[in-house]
Design a protein around this motif. Structure first.
Motif, PDB file in Angstrom:
ATOM      1  N   LEU A 155      -4.626   9.992  -1.897  1.00  0.00           N
ATOM      2  CA  LEU A 155      -5.719  10.942  -1.688  1.00  0.00           C
ATOM      3  C   LEU A 155      -6.282  10.833  -0.270  1.00  0.00           C
ATOM      4  O   LEU A 155      -6.624  11.845   0.348  1.00  0.00           O
ATOM      5  N   GLN A 156      -6.347   9.616   0.263  1.00  0.00           N
ATOM      6  CA  GLN A 156      -6.799   9.433   1.654  1.00  0.00           C
ATOM      7  C   GLN A 156      -5.816  10.086   2.626  1.00  0.00           C
ATOM      8  O   GLN A 156      -6.219  10.658   3.640  1.00  0.00           O
ATOM      9  N   TRP A 157      -4.515  10.010   2.310  1.00  0.00           N
ATOM     10  CA  TRP A 157      -3.532  10.680   3.164  1.00  0.00           C
ATOM     11  C   TRP A 157      -3.773  12.191   3.137  1.00  0.00           C
ATOM     12  O   TRP A 157      -3.751  12.852   4.182  1.00  0.00           O
ATOM     13  N   ILE A 158      -4.034  12.763   1.945  1.00  0.00           N
ATOM     14  CA  ILE A 158      -4.319  14.194   1.857  1.00  0.00           C
ATOM     15  C   ILE A 158      -5.543  14.538   2.699  1.00  0.00           C
ATOM     16  O   ILE A 158      -5.536  15.509   3.450  1.00  0.00           O
ATOM     17  N   ARG A 159      -6.602  13.730   2.595  1.00  0.00           N
ATOM     18  CA  ARG A 159      -7.821  14.000   3.379  1.00  0.00           C
ATOM     19  C   ARG A 159      -7.516  13.967   4.878  1.00  0.00           C
ATOM     20  O   ARG A 159      -7.946  14.851   5.627  1.00  0.00           O
TER      21      ARG A 159
ATOM     22  N   LEU B  92       7.236  16.767   0.941  1.00  0.00           N
ATOM     23  CA  LEU B  92       7.067  18.144   0.470  1.00  0.00           C
ATOM     24  C   LEU B  92       6.052  18.907   1.319  1.00  0.00           C
ATOM     25  O   LEU B  92       6.247  20.089   1.599  1.00  0.00           O
ATOM     26  N   VAL B  93       5.001  18.241   1.749  1.00  0.00           N
ATOM     27  CA  VAL B  93       3.980  18.893   2.572  1.00  0.00           C
ATOM     28  C   VAL B  93       4.496  19.109   3.992  1.00  0.00           C
ATOM     29  O   VAL B  93       4.447  20.219   4.529  1.00  0.00           O
ATOM     30  N   GLU B  94       5.007  18.053   4.608  1.00  0.00           N
ATOM     31  CA  GLU B  94       5.386  18.117   6.018  1.00  0.00           C
ATOM     32  C   GLU B  94       6.691  18.867   6.269  1.00  0.00           C
ATOM     33  O   GLU B  94       6.830  19.533   7.291  1.00  0.00           O
ATOM     34  N   GLU B  95       7.630  18.773   5.350  1.00  0.00           N
ATOM     35  CA  GLU B  95       8.951  19.371   5.580  1.00  0.00           C
ATOM     36  C   GLU B  95       9.202  20.658   4.801  1.00  0.00           C
ATOM     37  O   GLU B  95      10.003  21.474   5.206  1.00  0.00           O
ATOM     38  N   LYS B  96       8.534  20.819   3.658  1.00  0.00           N
ATOM     39  CA  LYS B  96       8.832  21.965   2.791  1.00  0.00           C
ATOM     40  C   LYS B  96       7.676  22.942   2.654  1.00  0.00           C
ATOM     41  O   LYS B  96       7.797  23.958   1.999  1.00  0.00           O
ATOM     42  N   GLY B  97       6.503  22.613   3.225  1.00  0.00           N
ATOM     43  CA  GLY B  97       5.382  23.542   3.208  1.00  0.00           C
ATOM     44  C   GLY B  97       4.539  23.561   1.952  1.00  0.00           C
ATOM     45  O   GLY B  97       3.730  24.478   1.764  1.00  0.00           O
ATOM     46  N   PHE B  98       4.687  22.574   1.066  1.00  0.00           N
ATOM     47  CA  PHE B  98       3.871  22.536  -0.140  1.00  0.00           C
ATOM     48  C   PHE B  98       2.419  22.284   0.242  1.00  0.00           C
ATOM     49  O   PHE B  98       2.127  21.579   1.200  1.00  0.00           O
ATOM     50  N   ARG B  99       1.496  22.847  -0.534  1.00  0.00           N
ATOM     51  CA  ARG B  99       0.083  22.722  -0.207  1.00  0.00           C
ATOM     52  C   ARG B  99      -0.797  22.443  -1.421  1.00  0.00           C
ATOM     53  O   ARG B  99      -1.985  22.724  -1.406  1.00  0.00           O
TER      54      ARG B  99
ATOM     55  N   ARG C 139      15.641  13.401   2.980  1.00  0.00           N
ATOM     56  CA  ARG C 139      16.285  14.700   3.278  1.00  0.00           C
ATOM     57  C   ARG C 139      17.195  15.183   2.153  1.00  0.00           C
ATOM     58  O   ARG C 139      17.170  16.372   1.823  1.00  0.00           O
ATOM     59  N   PRO C 140      18.008  14.298   1.532  1.00  0.00           N
ATOM     60  CA  PRO C 140      18.813  14.793   0.399  1.00  0.00           C
ATOM     61  C   PRO C 140      17.944  15.346  -0.732  1.00  0.00           C
ATOM     62  O   PRO C 140      18.291  16.340  -1.349  1.00  0.00           O
ATOM     63  N   PHE C 141      16.811  14.710  -0.981  1.00  0.00           N
ATOM     64  CA  PHE C 141      15.871  15.222  -1.975  1.00  0.00           C
ATOM     65  C   PHE C 141      15.384  16.614  -1.571  1.00  0.00           C
ATOM     66  O   PHE C 141      15.320  17.524  -2.394  1.00  0.00           O
ATOM     67  N   GLY C 142      15.050  16.788  -0.303  1.00  0.00           N
ATOM     68  CA  GLY C 142      14.608  18.093   0.190  1.00  0.00           C
ATOM     69  C   GLY C 142      15.659  19.166  -0.012  1.00  0.00           C
ATOM     70  O   GLY C 142      15.334  20.302  -0.357  1.00  0.00           O
ATOM     71  N   ARG C 143      16.922  18.800   0.173  1.00  0.00           N
ATOM     72  CA  ARG C 143      18.002  19.773  -0.068  1.00  0.00           C
ATOM     73  C   ARG C 143      18.089  20.126  -1.556  1.00  0.00           C
ATOM     74  O   ARG C 143      18.351  21.266  -1.915  1.00  0.00           O
ATOM     75  N   MET C 144      17.856  19.135  -2.418  1.00  0.00           N
ATOM     76  CA  MET C 144      17.871  19.397  -3.863  1.00  0.00           C
ATOM     77  C   MET C 144      16.717  20.319  -4.256  1.00  0.00           C
ATOM     78  O   MET C 144      16.876  21.179  -5.114  1.00  0.00           O
ATOM     79  N   VAL C 145      15.559  20.139  -3.625  1.00  0.00           N
ATOM     80  CA  VAL C 145      14.396  20.979  -3.917  1.00  0.00           C
ATOM     81  C   VAL C 145      14.668  22.419  -3.507  1.00  0.00           C
ATOM     82  O   VAL C 145      14.278  23.355  -4.197  1.00  0.00           O
ATOM     83  N   GLY C 146      15.369  22.597  -2.387  1.00  0.00           N
ATOM     84  CA  GLY C 146      15.676  23.947  -1.919  1.00  0.00           C
ATOM     85  C   GLY C 146      14.409  24.751  -1.698  1.00  0.00           C
ATOM     86  O   GLY C 146      13.473  24.287  -1.063  1.00  0.00           O
ATOM     87  N   ASP C 147      14.338  25.947  -2.283  1.00  0.00           N
ATOM     88  CA  ASP C 147      13.180  26.824  -2.144  1.00  0.00           C
ATOM     89  C   ASP C 147      12.283  26.809  -3.384  1.00  0.00           C
ATOM     90  O   ASP C 147      11.490  27.727  -3.580  1.00  0.00           O
ATOM     91  N   ALA C 148      12.411  25.778  -4.206  1.00  0.00           N
ATOM     92  CA  ALA C 148      11.596  25.709  -5.426  1.00  0.00           C
ATOM     93  C   ALA C 148      10.115  25.750  -5.071  1.00  0.00           C
ATOM     94  O   ALA C 148       9.671  25.060  -4.159  1.00  0.00           O
ATOM     95  N   PRO C 149       9.324  26.543  -5.789  1.00  0.00           N
ATOM     96  CA  PRO C 149       7.886  26.618  -5.495  1.00  0.00           C
ATOM     97  C   PRO C 149       7.077  25.491  -6.136  1.00  0.00           C
ATOM     98  O   PRO C 149       5.946  25.240  -5.752  1.00  0.00           O
ATOM     99  N   VAL C 150       7.655  24.803  -7.126  1.00  0.00           N
ATOM    100  CA  VAL C 150       6.968  23.734  -7.833  1.00  0.00           C
ATOM    101  C   VAL C 150       7.939  22.572  -8.005  1.00  0.00           C
ATOM    102  O   VAL C 150       9.098  22.783  -8.351  1.00  0.00           O
TER     103      VAL C 150
END
Length: 193
Positions: free
Chosen positions: A142-146, A86-93, A51-62
């Motif tokens: 990669l298996q997790w992504i699949r 990043l995928v589950e909490e921040k919406g990265f795809r 979670r602290p990492f997620g706060r540091m990322v903020g709204d960064a797109p990359v």
């Protein structure tokens, strides 16, 4: 992270005593105040410690993730944990990797639609200068992504090969096949190039 002044004998900036004394001048103390420990490097455990990492990322797109060494277990497993967050909490795809465009096409088709055998694709694509990506930790990522894409087909995670130095042999073959079919009189020229 704030930029800290270099250690000098000059007067410290005004503020509370605990942030203006030797602790403010010491990189170790500054790191101790800013660091947030990870509970584990294993990719399938919970993500609350990120979670602290997620706060540091903020709204960064990359977000860029590197490693000090290629093929080290912990760097690659932490990368999977961070990607999951990043995928589950921040919406990265998207997950980009230094790999040829042709690798992107094969892996993305596998991760999106289950086309091909993941182990065979990684064995064939991650050779030579890309061989350090051919390991159990990256295959697990990669298996997790699949698996994520199977559960979320409407909003999948895509794989991107971003190595612009080499497009991949498969794309050269596709160009040659196209030239042969469309302009047979020119087919020899792209093949020679």
């Amino acid at each position: 992270m704030p930029v800290l002044p270099a250690a000098t004998d000059a007067a410290a900036p005004a503020g509370p005593k605990e942030t203006t004394t030797a602790a403010f001048r010491s990189p170790e103390a500054a790191l101790g105040r800013a660091a947030r420990p990870l509970r584990t490097t294993e990719p399938h455990d919970g993500l609350a410690d990120l979670r602290p990492f997620g706060r540091m990322v903020g709204d960064a797109p990359v977000v860029g993730l590197g490693e000090a060494t290629h093929s080290s277990h912990e760097f690659f497993t932490v990368k999977q944990r961070v990607l999951r967050h990043l995928v589950e909490e921040k919406g990265f795809r998207a997950f980009a990797l230094e790999a040829p465009w042709s690798t992107r096409l094969r892996l993305d088709a596998c991760l999106l639609r289950g086309e091909g055998d993941l182990k065979r694709i990684t064995d064939e694509e991650f050779r030579g200068t890309c061989r350090w990506w051919n390991n159990a930790e990256y295959r697990d990522l990669l298996q997790w992504i699949r698996a994520y894409n199977v559960e979320h087909p409407e909003n999948p995670v895509r794989f991107i090969g971003d190595d612009n130095g080499f497009a991949g042999a498969g794309l050269y073959d596709a160009v040659n096949a196209y030239a042969t079919a469309v302009r047979p009189e020119l087919a020899a020229e792209p093949h020679e190039l």
